[in-house]
Design a protein around this motif. Structure first.
Motif, PDB file in Angstrom:
ATOM      1  N   ALA A 191       2.457   7.321 -20.820  1.00 33.56           N
ATOM      2  CA  ALA A 191       3.235   6.898 -19.651  1.00 33.56           C
ATOM      3  C   ALA A 191       3.392   5.381 -19.614  1.00 33.56           C
ATOM      4  O   ALA A 191       2.558   4.638 -20.102  1.00 33.56           O
ATOM      5  CB  ALA A 191       2.550   7.376 -18.386  1.00 33.56           C
ATOM      6  N   THR A 192       4.485   4.955 -19.002  1.00 34.53           N
ATOM      7  CA  THR A 192       4.735   3.539 -18.756  1.00 34.53           C
ATOM      8  C   THR A 192       4.405   3.252 -17.292  1.00 34.53           C
ATOM      9  O   THR A 192       4.871   3.957 -16.397  1.00 34.53           O
ATOM     10  CB  THR A 192       6.215   3.197 -19.043  1.00 34.53           C
ATOM     11  N   LYS A 193       3.586   2.220 -17.067  1.00 37.49           N
ATOM     12  CA  LYS A 193       3.203   1.845 -15.703  1.00 37.49           C
ATOM     13  C   LYS A 193       4.412   1.330 -14.933  1.00 37.49           C
ATOM     14  O   LYS A 193       5.303   0.700 -15.495  1.00 37.49           O
ATOM     15  CB  LYS A 193       2.139   0.748 -15.713  1.00 37.49           C
ATOM     16  N   LEU A 194       4.387   1.579 -13.644  1.00 34.67           N
ATOM     17  CA  LEU A 194       5.446   1.148 -12.745  1.00 34.67           C
ATOM     18  C   LEU A 194       4.769   0.503 -11.544  1.00 34.67           C
ATOM     19  O   LEU A 194       4.158   1.197 -10.730  1.00 34.67           O
ATOM     20  CB  LEU A 194       6.285   2.359 -12.327  1.00 34.67           C
ATOM     21  N   GLN A 195       4.826  -0.812 -11.455  1.00 33.53           N
ATOM     22  CA  GLN A 195       4.248  -1.531 -10.328  1.00 33.53           C
ATOM     23  C   GLN A 195       5.266  -2.551  -9.846  1.00 33.53           C
ATOM     24  O   GLN A 195       5.849  -3.282 -10.652  1.00 33.53           O
ATOM     25  CB  GLN A 195       2.958  -2.236 -10.731  1.00 33.53           C
ATOM     26  N   HIS A 196       5.456  -2.580  -8.509  1.00 33.25           N
ATOM     27  CA  HIS A 196       6.498  -3.468  -7.996  1.00 33.25           C
ATOM     28  C   HIS A 196       6.321  -3.694  -6.498  1.00 33.25           C
ATOM     29  O   HIS A 196       6.211  -2.732  -5.731  1.00 33.25           O
ATOM     30  CB  HIS A 196       7.868  -2.839  -8.257  1.00 33.25           C
ATOM     31  N   PRO A 197       6.294  -4.953  -6.065  1.00 33.14           N
ATOM     32  CA  PRO A 197       6.305  -5.235  -4.633  1.00 33.14           C
ATOM     33  C   PRO A 197       7.741  -5.434  -4.138  1.00 33.14           C
ATOM     34  O   PRO A 197       8.588  -5.948  -4.867  1.00 33.14           O
ATOM     35  CB  PRO A 197       5.522  -6.546  -4.533  1.00 33.14           C
ATOM     36  N   VAL A 198       8.003  -5.008  -2.923  1.00 34.51           N
ATOM     37  CA  VAL A 198       9.310  -5.196  -2.301  1.00 34.51           C
ATOM     38  C   VAL A 198       9.070  -5.707  -0.885  1.00 34.51           C
ATOM     39  O   VAL A 198       8.308  -5.102  -0.133  1.00 34.51           O
ATOM     40  CB  VAL A 198      10.115  -3.876  -2.252  1.00 34.51           C
ATOM     41  N   THR A 199       9.715  -6.811  -0.533  1.00 31.59           N
ATOM     42  CA  THR A 199       9.549  -7.380   0.797  1.00 31.59           C
ATOM     43  C   THR A 199      10.810  -7.139   1.628  1.00 31.59           C
ATOM     44  O   THR A 199      11.915  -7.491   1.206  1.00 31.59           O
ATOM     45  CB  THR A 199       9.258  -8.895   0.706  1.00 31.59           C
ATOM     46  N   TYR A 200      10.613  -6.523   2.779  1.00 28.76           N
ATOM     47  CA  TYR A 200      11.693  -6.286   3.735  1.00 28.76           C
ATOM     48  C   TYR A 200      11.595  -7.344   4.833  1.00 28.76           C
ATOM     49  O   TYR A 200      10.518  -7.505   5.413  1.00 28.76           O
ATOM     50  CB  TYR A 200      11.531  -4.920   4.404  1.00 28.76           C
ATOM     51  N   PRO A 201      12.669  -8.020   5.178  1.00 27.64           N
ATOM     52  CA  PRO A 201      12.619  -8.968   6.296  1.00 27.64           C
ATOM     53  C   PRO A 201      12.743  -8.236   7.637  1.00 27.64           C
ATOM     54  O   PRO A 201      13.525  -8.623   8.508  1.00 27.64           O
ATOM     55  CB  PRO A 201      13.821  -9.876   6.024  1.00 27.64           C
ATOM     56  N   LEU A 202      12.001  -7.139   7.751  1.00 25.28           N
ATOM     57  CA  LEU A 202      12.056  -6.257   8.914  1.00 25.28           C
ATOM     58  C   LEU A 202      10.645  -5.844   9.306  1.00 25.28           C
ATOM     59  O   LEU A 202       9.766  -5.744   8.444  1.00 25.28           O
ATOM     60  CB  LEU A 202      12.836  -4.969   8.586  1.00 25.28           C
ATOM     61  N   SER A 203      10.454  -5.526  10.557  1.00 26.34           N
ATOM     62  CA  SER A 203       9.173  -4.965  10.987  1.00 26.34           C
ATOM     63  C   SER A 203       9.024  -3.562  10.399  1.00 26.34           C
ATOM     64  O   SER A 203      10.014  -2.915  10.039  1.00 26.34           O
ATOM     65  CB  SER A 203       9.117  -4.898  12.513  1.00 26.34           C
ATOM     66  N   LEU A 204       7.798  -3.090  10.331  1.00 20.69           N
ATOM     67  CA  LEU A 204       7.555  -1.740   9.835  1.00 20.69           C
ATOM     68  C   LEU A 204       8.227  -0.710  10.744  1.00 20.69           C
ATOM     69  O   LEU A 204       8.744   0.301  10.258  1.00 20.69           O
ATOM     70  CB  LEU A 204       6.052  -1.460   9.729  1.00 20.69           C
ATOM     71  N   ASP A 205       8.276  -0.984  12.022  1.00 11.52           N
ATOM     72  CA  ASP A 205       8.928  -0.076  12.963  1.00 11.52           C
ATOM     73  C   ASP A 205      10.407   0.096  12.617  1.00 11.52           C
ATOM     74  O   ASP A 205      10.951   1.204  12.697  1.00 11.52           O
ATOM     75  CB  ASP A 205       8.759  -0.601  14.395  1.00 11.52           C
ATOM     76  N   ARG A 206      11.072  -0.978  12.208  1.00 10.25           N
ATOM     77  CA  ARG A 206      12.494  -0.890  11.851  1.00 10.25           C
ATOM     78  C   ARG A 206      12.687  -0.180  10.506  1.00 10.25           C
ATOM     79  O   ARG A 206      13.657   0.565  10.318  1.00 10.25           O
ATOM     80  CB  ARG A 206      13.119  -2.277  11.865  1.00 10.25           C
ATOM     81  N   VAL A 207      11.763  -0.392   9.564  1.00 12.41           N
ATOM     82  CA  VAL A 207      11.815   0.347   8.296  1.00 12.41           C
ATOM     83  C   VAL A 207      11.623   1.835   8.582  1.00 12.41           C
ATOM     84  O   VAL A 207      12.355   2.682   8.064  1.00 12.41           O
ATOM     85  CB  VAL A 207      10.760  -0.173   7.297  1.00 12.41           C
ATOM     86  N   ARG A 208      10.651   2.143   9.429  1.00  8.50           N
ATOM     87  CA  ARG A 208      10.387   3.535   9.793  1.00  8.50           C
ATOM     88  C   ARG A 208      11.605   4.173  10.453  1.00  8.50           C
ATOM     89  O   ARG A 208      11.954   5.323  10.149  1.00  8.50           O
ATOM     90  CB  ARG A 208       9.186   3.607  10.740  1.00  8.50           C
ATOM     91  N   ALA A 209      12.263   3.455  11.338  1.00  8.38           N
ATOM     92  CA  ALA A 209      13.460   3.988  12.002  1.00  8.38           C
ATOM     93  C   ALA A 209      14.532   4.351  10.978  1.00  8.38           C
ATOM     94  O   ALA A 209      15.182   5.397  11.093  1.00  8.38           O
ATOM     95  CB  ALA A 209      13.999   2.982  13.018  1.00  8.38           C
ATOM     96  N   ALA A 210      14.706   3.513   9.968  1.00  4.05           N
ATOM     97  CA  ALA A 210      15.715   3.796   8.944  1.00  4.05           C
ATOM     98  C   ALA A 210      15.349   5.029   8.135  1.00  4.05           C
ATOM     99  O   ALA A 210      16.150   5.964   8.017  1.00  4.05           O
ATOM    100  CB  ALA A 210      15.895   2.589   8.026  1.00  4.05           C
ATOM    101  N   VAL A 211      14.138   5.069   7.562  1.00  4.48           N
ATOM    102  CA  VAL A 211      13.782   6.178   6.671  1.00  4.48           C
ATOM    103  C   VAL A 211      13.619   7.496   7.418  1.00  4.48           C
ATOM    104  O   VAL A 211      13.623   8.559   6.789  1.00  4.48           O
ATOM    105  CB  VAL A 211      12.539   5.871   5.805  1.00  4.48           C
ATOM    106  N   SER A 212      13.511   7.447   8.741  1.00  2.00           N
ATOM    107  CA  SER A 212      13.392   8.662   9.552  1.00  2.00           C
ATOM    108  C   SER A 212      14.743   9.225   9.971  1.00  2.00           C
ATOM    109  O   SER A 212      14.812  10.290  10.585  1.00  2.00           O
ATOM    110  CB  SER A 212      12.566   8.372  10.816  1.00  2.00           C
ATOM    111  N   ASP A 213      15.817   8.527   9.649  1.00  3.32           N
ATOM    112  CA  ASP A 213      17.160   8.872  10.107  1.00  3.32           C
ATOM    113  C   ASP A 213      17.958   9.538   8.973  1.00  3.32           C
ATOM    114  O   ASP A 213      18.244   8.910   7.957  1.00  3.32           O
ATOM    115  CB  ASP A 213      17.857   7.592  10.569  1.00  3.32           C
ATOM    116  N   ARG A 214      18.320  10.791   9.157  1.00  9.15           N
ATOM    117  CA  ARG A 214      19.084  11.497   8.119  1.00  9.15           C
ATOM    118  C   ARG A 214      20.393  10.766   7.790  1.00  9.15           C
ATOM    119  O   ARG A 214      20.813  10.737   6.641  1.00  9.15           O
ATOM    120  CB  ARG A 214      19.377  12.935   8.547  1.00  9.15           C
TER     121      ARG A 214
END
Length: 167
Positions: free
Chosen positions: A2-25
């Motif tokens: 296997a090839t390792k996959l490691q990556h950080p991603v920074t959102y300029p958003l609160s976790l609550d706003r990220v959660r709102a997006a991923v919870s929305d169909r």
């Protein structure tokens, strides 16, 4: 191997706003449709308490695929993908991701964590890409790994734009 996959991603958003997006169909429907030549399809979005699970098919148009892949798969590449989040607090979440390409010996899987700090959310992805094809498997793993890193960044950009649009 296997090839390792490691990556950080920074959102300029609160976790609550990220959660709102991923919870929305509607968010996932728009994301899946964003590949104009070959739109994807949302199979399910399940929101239950502090957990969100999404299943979707994403497609990569054949003209965007490297020749090593088109020699194995004809037409557009369909990727079956599942992501699950558990929001354990107002500032932290954990999750898993899994993706396969039906009819191929290719699998991507792993986990991620999200933490909010000062209105910014950082996601840390940790996983692996496995392609069980003698001789060329490692080369394809590296291509998939690079594409996954690009995908994580593109989805962050999409999420930020989605959040801006929703205001």
């Amino acid at each position: 191997m296997a090839t390792k996959l490691q990556h950080p991603v920074t959102y300029p958003l609160s976790l609550d706003r990220v959660r709102a997006a991923v919870s929305d169909r509607a968010y996932w429907e728009a994301l899946a449709a964003s590949v104009e030549k070959s739109p994807g399809e949302v199979k399910s979005v399940d929101v239950s308490g502090d957990q969100v699970t999404v299943e979707l098919t994403q497609r990569i148009p054949s003209d965007k695929l490297p020749s090593v892949v088109t020699s194995l798969v004809s037409g557009d590449l369909a990727i079956e993908r599942t992501m699950s989040w558990t929001f354990s607090s107002d500032t932290a979440a954990q999750g898993t991701f899994h993706a396969t390409v039906p009819g191929t010996p290719a699998t991507t899987e792993g986990s991620f964590s999200l933490r909010e700090d000062g209105g910014t959310t950082v996601a840390e992805f940790d996983g692996s890409v496995t392609v069980r094809i003698p001789l060329v498997g490692g080369k394809i793993e590296k291509l998939i790994s690079q594409n996954m890193l690009t995908l994580f960044d593109a989805e962050r950009d999409f999420t930020v734009a989605w959040d801006d649009e929703k205001g």
